[in-house]
Design an enzyme around this catalytic site. Structure first.
Site, PDB file in Angstrom:
ATOM      1  N   GLU A 242     195.124   4.363 -35.024  1.00 58.39           N
ATOM      2  CA  GLU A 242     195.715   4.905 -36.265  1.00 58.39           C
ATOM      3  C   GLU A 242     195.028   4.160 -37.400  1.00 58.39           C
ATOM      4  OE1 GLU A 242     197.856   7.332 -36.443  1.00 58.39           O
ATOM      5  OE2 GLU A 242     198.560   7.500 -34.386  1.00 58.39           O
ATOM      6  N   CYS A 276     198.749   3.897 -45.756  1.00 60.79           N
ATOM      7  CA  CYS A 276     197.642   4.691 -45.199  1.00 60.79           C
ATOM      8  C   CYS A 276     197.687   6.113 -45.734  1.00 60.79           C
ATOM      9  CB  CYS A 276     197.705   4.673 -43.679  1.00 60.79           C
ATOM     10  SG  CYS A 276     199.283   5.212 -43.014  1.00 60.79           S
TER      11      CYS A 276
HETATM   12  P1  NAD Z   1     192.979  -4.734 -40.272  1.00 58.86           P
HETATM   13  O1  NAD Z   1     192.106  -3.779 -39.561  1.00 58.86           O
HETATM   14  O2  NAD Z   1     192.350  -5.794 -41.076  1.00 58.86           O
HETATM   15  O3  NAD Z   1     193.963  -5.487 -39.253  1.00 58.86           O
HETATM   16  C1  NAD Z   1     194.849  -4.781 -38.414  1.00 58.86           C
HETATM   17  C2  NAD Z   1     195.215  -5.666 -37.230  1.00 58.86           C
HETATM   18  O4  NAD Z   1     194.065  -5.865 -36.427  1.00 58.86           O
HETATM   19  C3  NAD Z   1     195.715  -7.049 -37.607  1.00 58.86           C
HETATM   20  O5  NAD Z   1     196.780  -7.393 -36.768  1.00 58.86           O
HETATM   21  C4  NAD Z   1     194.509  -7.937 -37.334  1.00 58.86           C
HETATM   22  O6  NAD Z   1     194.826  -9.271 -37.055  1.00 58.86           O
HETATM   23  C5  NAD Z   1     193.917  -7.257 -36.123  1.00 58.86           C
HETATM   24  N1  NAD Z   1     192.499  -7.521 -35.869  1.00 58.86           N
HETATM   25  C6  NAD Z   1     191.529  -7.824 -36.757  1.00 58.86           C
HETATM   26  N2  NAD Z   1     190.336  -7.965 -36.132  1.00 58.86           N
HETATM   27  C7  NAD Z   1     190.559  -7.736 -34.821  1.00 58.86           C
HETATM   28  C8  NAD Z   1     189.727  -7.710 -33.662  1.00 58.86           C
HETATM   29  N3  NAD Z   1     188.430  -7.936 -33.740  1.00 58.86           N
HETATM   30  N4  NAD Z   1     190.299  -7.415 -32.477  1.00 58.86           N
HETATM   31  C9  NAD Z   1     191.610  -7.144 -32.394  1.00 58.86           C
HETATM   32  N5  NAD Z   1     192.452  -7.168 -33.445  1.00 58.86           N
HETATM   33  C10 NAD Z   1     191.931  -7.443 -34.652  1.00 58.86           C
HETATM   34  O7  NAD Z   1     193.955  -3.838 -41.168  1.00 58.86           O
HETATM   35  P2  NAD Z   1     195.041  -4.333 -42.205  1.00 58.86           P
HETATM   36  O8  NAD Z   1     194.362  -4.842 -43.423  1.00 58.86           O
HETATM   37  O9  NAD Z   1     196.041  -5.189 -41.522  1.00 58.86           O
HETATM   38  O10 NAD Z   1     195.782  -2.948 -42.541  1.00 58.86           O
HETATM   39  C11 NAD Z   1     195.354  -2.050 -43.499  1.00 58.86           C
HETATM   40  C12 NAD Z   1     194.612  -0.898 -42.877  1.00 58.86           C
HETATM   41  O11 NAD Z   1     195.431  -0.250 -41.913  1.00 58.86           O
HETATM   42  C13 NAD Z   1     194.258   0.189 -43.875  1.00 58.86           C
HETATM   43  O12 NAD Z   1     192.970   0.666 -43.606  1.00 58.86           O
HETATM   44  C14 NAD Z   1     195.288   1.272 -43.607  1.00 58.86           C
HETATM   45  O13 NAD Z   1     194.913   2.569 -44.005  1.00 58.86           O
HETATM   46  C15 NAD Z   1     195.434   1.155 -42.129  1.00 58.86           C
HETATM   47  N6  NAD Z   1     196.702   1.728 -41.708  1.00 58.86           N
HETATM   48  C16 NAD Z   1     196.685   2.896 -41.006  1.00 58.86           C
HETATM   49  C17 NAD Z   1     197.885   3.483 -40.649  1.00 58.86           C
HETATM   50  C18 NAD Z   1     197.919   4.775 -39.875  1.00 58.86           C
HETATM   51  O14 NAD Z   1     198.974   5.079 -39.349  1.00 58.86           O
HETATM   52  N7  NAD Z   1     196.847   5.532 -39.785  1.00 58.86           N
HETATM   53  C19 NAD Z   1     199.085   2.884 -40.996  1.00 58.86           C
HETATM   54  C20 NAD Z   1     199.054   1.695 -41.705  1.00 58.86           C
HETATM   55  C21 NAD Z   1     197.865   1.120 -42.052  1.00 58.86           C
END
Ligand code: NAD
Length: 523
Positions: A242, A276
């Protein structure tokens, strides 16, 4: 002599984004501990699956009851760590989870039970087909900070009711909310090894992917999603992704300007634009362009920016400095390329470390970063269009495809445009709220993701589908088994004609030949 390897434990700090105050210091869970957690989950899962859906639904009911009682406490915890106004914590987080539980309580039994699969092919009529839904085993959930409660909770409830164990890696910025979710679930009767939380940064998430989980549900940015998909591909780990969005809003010339501008302002600034499904691009039919901008500017200037704890706040802080810098870079780039700032346009440092003014930009173009990259901040960029075709072309001119909104008083026109838009959800006359419709599938087209969360399709992601086929004539050899030859071929042609030839005469002729196959075949 043995060498003692000293591994420094990494610390993370849970911080109130409105004040910069450290709420708690936590230790990141390392790789070997993540493996141990997953092993405990594996060992406990079969017993959880064995208690049956009805007993798991009873646990969900208890969870729902406890959450309803603790609604204000949970909302406050969300506001403290994620910054959003308490009102939003109640509506976009607690309410969403209460209703997701309601959906599963009402429908999970029906959706998870064995499903009869009647066969249409005459050759397989003497078989009973059924779809079985087995839990995967251990589901890993990696979640972001922007909806730190509703995202992991809705996914967790679906995984648990289907009979899985869950290991959650919450965002490093909102670990405490993840731990609140754990307390609630355990109080409701979920066994401790069936729902576990591993706090930490990306490295802890990466360790979870490499541990023997059976499926991963990831919510976060496109960049991280791609890294995760690559890591998961190495061992064919199934994933739901997502990811980010750049949602367009189309305001057609028959729209009510007052309603559409209120939708745009809320859609762009709810959760300080860190949603998002935020309205990240706004296209207005030229005849309404100036009145729409005027209404948006008036409404934006009235918004009260402040700490989310204050009940009178409309827009809270952003999560951290890095996110603020992205917003500044996008606004600066737009202004340098000719966009007009009609409201906001800068930080509000006097309020605290992470505040940015709700900002309205006019005359933006697709050459600007603000219309191409996810901004994830309180900015409403607006531009004009002249025809429905142009509006659809602009809406689809994006790497993303999470959701879209169309404002119109003409349902038929709205629906025609909606069908042409490349997005997982299109809302007519509302924004963002589709996330709170528990029945509605949530997920994206294009770079916005793979798979679905919520509702029936979100529940299906939590089970392996198994097809069970039982032959009803076990003592009969099947006509398609060995025994090939000229007679066999003729008989098969007869069977094919019987089912698929055009006209009843040809079918009847085929039937007469085919019957020979069933009656006369010996091996
Ligand atoms: P992010 O991608 O920076 O982090 C998300 C999660 O992934 C965190 O828990 C982080 O610690 C983890 N992570 C980071 N690197 C990783 C790796 N290499 N391996 C495994 N896990 C890892 O995103 P964010 O800044 O926390 O959230 C914002 C983003 O999320 C925006 O792009 C937003 O649009 C998206 N989002 C999407 C939805 C949806 O339903 N489509 C909902 C909410 C947020």
């Amino acid at each position: 002599m043995t060498t003692q390897l000293q591994v420094a434990v990494r610390k993370i700090f849970s911080v109130n984004p409105a004040t910069g105050e450290v709420l708690r210091e936590l230790e990141c869970v390392g790789e070997s501990e993540v493996r141990a957690v997953v092993a405990r989950a594996q060992a406990a899962q079969q017993a959880w699956a064995a208690i049956g859906v009805r007993r798991r639904i009873a646990v969900l009911r208890e969870f729902q009851r406890k959450l309803q009682k603790k609604k204000s406490e949970i909302a406050l915890a969300i506001t403290l760590e994620a910054g959003k106004p308490v009102a939003e914590a109640l509506t976009t987080e607690v309410l969403v989870v209460l209703d997701a539980a309601r959906f599963l309580i009402e429908h999970a039994y029906r959706l998870l039970r064995d499903e009869a699969l009647p066969h249409g092919n005459l050759a397989t009529k003497l078989k009973k087909g059924r779809i079985l839904r087995d839990p995967y085993g251990v589901i890993g959930i990696i979640s972001p900070w922007n909806y730190p409660f509703s995202i992991p909770a809705t996914e967790t409830l679906a995984a648990l009711v289907a009979g899985n164990a869950v290991v959650l890696k919450p965002s490093e910025f909102t670990s405490l909310v993840g731990l609140e979710l754990k307390s609630l679930l355990l109080e409701a009767g979920v066994p401790p090894d069936i729902f576990q939380v591993v706090v930490g940064e990306g490295a802890t998430g990466a360790a979870l992917i490499h541990a023997p989980i059976d499926k991963l549900v990831f919510t976060g940015s496109v960049g991280t999603g791609k890294r995760i998909a690559a890591a998961a591909a190495e061992r064919l780990l199934p994933v739901v992704l997502e990811l980010g969005g750049k949602d367009p809003m189309l305001v057609l010339d028959d729209a009510d300007v007052d309603v559409a501008s209120s939708a745009a302002v809320w859609g762009a600034f709810v959760n300080a634009g860190q949603t998002c499904l935020s309205v990240e691009r706004c296209y207005v039919q030229r005849t309404l362009y100036e009145p729409f901008l005027k209404a948006c500017v008036e409404k934006t200037k009235k918004l009260r920016v402040g700490g989310g704890i204050d009940r009178e706040t409309d827009v809270g802080p952003m999560i951290h400095e890095r996110q603020l810098q992205i917003v500044e870079a996008h606004v600066d780039d737009a202004v340098a390329r000719g966009a007009r700032v009609l409201a906001g346009g800068s930080r509000l440092s006097e309020r605290g470390p992470n505040f940015y003014q709700p900002t309205v930009l006019a005359d933006v173009t697709h050459e600007m970063r603000i219309m191409r990259e996810e901004t994830f901040g309180p900015v409403l960029p607006v531009t004009a269009f002249d025809s429905d075709d142009e509006a659809v072309r602009l809406a689809n001119d994006s790497e993303f495809g999470l959701a879209a909104c169309i404002c119109t008083r003409d349902d038929v026109r709205g629906e025609r445009l909606a069908r042409s838009i490349q997005a997982g959800t299109v809302m007519i006359n509302d924004v963002v709220s589709c996330f709170g419709i528990s029945e509605a599938p949530h997920g994206g087209f294009k770079s916005s993701g793979v798979g679905r969360a919520h509702g029936r399709f979100g529940l299906e992601e939590m089970v392996r589908m198994k097809y069970l086929d039982t032959d009803l004539m076990p003592s009969m050899k099947k006509v398609w088994w060995y025994g090939y030859g000229a007679t066999f071929t003729r008989q098969m042609e007869g069977l094919l004609d019987m089912q698929f030839a055009r006209g009843w005469r040809a079918r009847l002729r085929g039937a007469l030949r085919g019957v020979g196959a069933i009656a006369g075949k010996k091996l």
